[in-house]
Design an enzyme around this catalytic site. Sequence first.
Site, short mmCIF file in Angstrom:
data_model
loop_
_atom_site.label_atom_id
_atom_site.label_comp_id
_atom_site.label_asym_id
_atom_site.label_seq_id
_atom_site.Cartn_x
_atom_site.Cartn_y
_atom_site.Cartn_z
N HIS A 1 0.82 -1.21 0.00
CA HIS A 1 0.00 0.00 0.00
C HIS A 1 0.86 1.27 0.00
CE1 HIS A 1 0.91 0.96 4.21
NE2 HIS A 1 0.79 -0.33 4.46
N GLU B 1 -1.90 -6.85 7.76
CA GLU B 1 -0.55 -6.78 8.33
C GLU B 1 -0.49 -7.63 9.60
OE1 GLU B 1 2.56 -6.72 8.31
OE2 GLU B 1 2.97 -4.62 7.77
#
Length: 206
Positions: A9, A82
Site C-alpha cells: 500500500h 498486516e
Amino acid sequence: MTRLLLVRHGQTLWNHISRYQGHTDVLLSDTGREQARLLARRLAAEKVAAVYSSDLKRALETAEILAAPHWLTVKEVPELREIHFGVWEGLTFKEIQEKYRDLAERWYQYPATVRIPEGETFEELKERAYGAILRLVAKHPSDTIIVVTHGGTIRTIICSLLDIDLNHAFHIRQNNGALNIIEFYEGYGVLTLLNDTSHLDCQESR
C-alpha cells in the site's frame, strides 16, 4: 500461468514517522494516494481479471485506485492484513526501543516465533497470508490479478515462496507503493520482480 501483481500500500502518516500500524486502521496520506495513482498509471495497460486487498483502509484505498482503470470492484481478503503488533501498535520505533528493548531485540532476531504481547508471530502471519494467496491463485489459473497488502505480509509471502527462514524476513525490503510480480505455473511460483518503485521516480524528483 497466474501472474500475481503483489503491491504494498501507499504511504500513511504513520509510515512517515515510523509509527507501528499493524491492525490499526490508518488512512493513506496525500503522498500515499499519489504513489497509488502513479502505480495505477503503470498498470493501466495490464489485462487484470481481479483486484484483491487487505480489508484495512490504507490497502483498500490503494487497491481501489489501482482497480479504477480496469473498471473492477476490489474484493476484500481479511487474511491479507498486516501482522498484529499487539501492545506496540501506535508506538514509534524509538518508543518501542525505550519501553520494550529486550523484547524488541529478540523479535527483530526471531520474528518467526517471538510473540509481541497481544499480537501474533510472523509464522502465524505467514500461515494466514500465504494460504490466502494460494487460494486466489487457484481461483485464477490463467489470469493476471492485483493483490494489495502490507510490508510484513509481503515479506512472509516471499519467504514462503522461496523457502526462506522467516527469521530472515527483515532482509527483504518493501517500500510503500512497491510492485512485486510472482508468476505461478501449476502452483509453482517464480519471483520475477521485487520491490520495484521505478514508477515513483517522477514523484521523488519533484
